[in-house]
Design an enzyme around this catalytic site. Structure first.
Site, PDB file in Angstrom:
ATOM      1  N   SER A  26     -12.804  -8.852 -31.447  1.00  0.00           N
ATOM      2  CA  SER A  26     -11.855  -8.763 -30.607  1.00  0.00           C
ATOM      3  C   SER A  26     -10.543  -9.155 -31.302  1.00  0.00           C
ATOM      4  O   SER A  26     -10.667  -9.928 -32.375  1.00  0.00           O
ATOM      5  CB  SER A  26     -12.294  -9.453 -29.373  1.00  0.00           C
ATOM      6  OG  SER A  26     -13.374  -8.998 -29.105  1.00  0.00           O
TER       7      SER A  26
HETATM    8  N1  SAH Z   1     -17.718 -10.785 -29.936  1.00  0.00           N
HETATM    9  C1  SAH Z   1     -17.726  -9.961 -30.802  1.00  0.00           C
HETATM   10  C2  SAH Z   1     -16.925  -8.746 -30.173  1.00  0.00           C
HETATM   11  C3  SAH Z   1     -17.714  -7.965 -29.396  1.00  0.00           C
HETATM   12  S1  SAH Z   1     -17.466  -6.080 -29.283  1.00  0.00           S
HETATM   13  C4  SAH Z   1     -17.029 -10.450 -32.057  1.00  0.00           C
HETATM   14  O1  SAH Z   1     -16.583 -11.504 -32.029  1.00  0.00           O
HETATM   15  O2  SAH Z   1     -16.809  -9.600 -33.233  1.00  0.00           O
HETATM   16  C5  SAH Z   1     -18.544  -5.663 -28.078  1.00  0.00           C
HETATM   17  C6  SAH Z   1     -19.975  -5.490 -28.775  1.00  0.00           C
HETATM   18  O3  SAH Z   1     -20.886  -5.455 -27.527  1.00  0.00           O
HETATM   19  C7  SAH Z   1     -20.331  -4.164 -29.508  1.00  0.00           C
HETATM   20  O4  SAH Z   1     -20.723  -4.434 -30.740  1.00  0.00           O
HETATM   21  C8  SAH Z   1     -21.399  -3.663 -28.642  1.00  0.00           C
HETATM   22  O5  SAH Z   1     -22.365  -2.805 -29.807  1.00  0.00           O
HETATM   23  C9  SAH Z   1     -21.961  -4.745 -27.816  1.00  0.00           C
HETATM   24  N2  SAH Z   1     -22.814  -4.043 -26.823  1.00  0.00           N
HETATM   25  C10 SAH Z   1     -22.581  -3.197 -25.743  1.00  0.00           C
HETATM   26  N3  SAH Z   1     -23.326  -3.152 -24.917  1.00  0.00           N
HETATM   27  C11 SAH Z   1     -24.404  -4.029 -25.209  1.00  0.00           C
HETATM   28  C12 SAH Z   1     -25.394  -4.532 -24.439  1.00  0.00           C
HETATM   29  N4  SAH Z   1     -25.965  -3.823 -23.253  1.00  0.00           N
HETATM   30  N5  SAH Z   1     -26.010  -5.597 -25.033  1.00  0.00           N
HETATM   31  C13 SAH Z   1     -25.417  -6.189 -26.081  1.00  0.00           C
HETATM   32  N6  SAH Z   1     -24.506  -5.877 -26.624  1.00  0.00           N
HETATM   33  C14 SAH Z   1     -23.820  -4.651 -26.249  1.00  0.00           C
END
Ligand code: SAH
Length: 213
Positions: A66
């Protein structure tokens, strides 16, 4: 104040913009080097921008690290204390999870869940030295009941609504920070407190996120 592409420059810029206010979050940002979580990015690791980790078949990002402004805004909203137990949904790079682990300290605990198994494995390897942190490969829409209850839950992907599981797995007086986003990925990042079993909205700020899947 320098705004060059260094860790210190990134942190100074976040301070000048006004988003970064708490000394504990500043210390965590300086202790956890964002570049370690995007090894191919070079100095771009210190830009105030998201970096795509995965794209879907339609070419749109489905995983990113992010934007630092968004990370800090959500951490400020979360109001973490040392010793807190925290659930993060959406591990991706593991950067935010590492910040959470730093903020809750040795007496605290962080579990982070990622639906993309390869991303979860990479993050787990990267974070293997962090004793108070666990990475789980799985679907976070049901939370992670095994380690509940949590003092804080942070969702780092856009949700259409709040599943009951997240509310149930919060302690009373606990806090949930979640981006509620629409079809176009933009929406509001909402801070809820759990009061007598129900979520009360405390504040919200505009945000954009890749969707939960
Ligand atoms: N916190 C992260 C950024 C998150 S991006 C960082 O610091 O880098 C959002 C992430 O959520 C993606 O990697 C995606 O694969 C994941 N995601 C999407 N749906 C999800 C679900 N149902 N359960 C767990 N993770 C999920």
């Amino acid at each position: 104040m320098s705004h060059d592409l260094t860790l210190r420059g990134m942190v100074d810029a976040l301070t000048v913009s006004g988003v970064l206010r708490s000394p504990a979050i500043r210390a965590a940002l300086l202790a956890v080097d964002r570049a370690r979580f995007v090894p191919d990015a070079g100095a771009d690791a210190y830009r105030d921008a998201p970096i795509v980790l995965r794209r879907g078949a339609d070419g749109l990002a489905i995983s990113t690290i992010s934007q630092p402004t968004m990370v800090v805004q959500m951490l400020e909203q979360l109001s973490l204390q040392p010793g807190h137990r925290v659930l993060e949904v959406g591990t991706a790079s593991g950067y935010n999870a590492a910040l959470l682990a730093h903020l809750v300290g040795d007496d605290g605990y962080v579990v982070t869940i990622e639906i993309d198994r390869a991303l979860a494995e990479t993050a787990a390897a990267r974070l293997s030295g962090v004793a108070n942190l666990r990475v789980i490969a799985g679907d976070g829409r049901g939370g992670y009941p095994e380690d509940a209850p949590y003092d804080r839950i942070i969702i780092t992907a856009g949700a259409a609504e709040v599943p009951d599981a997240w509310t149930v797995q919060l302690v009373d007086e606990g806090r949930l920070v979640v981006p509620i986003t629409g079809r176009h990925r933009s929406g509001r990042c909402i801070t809820y407190d759990k009061v007598e079993g129900a979520l009360i909205e405390r504040s919200s700020t505009p945000c954009g996120f890749v969707p939960l899947r």
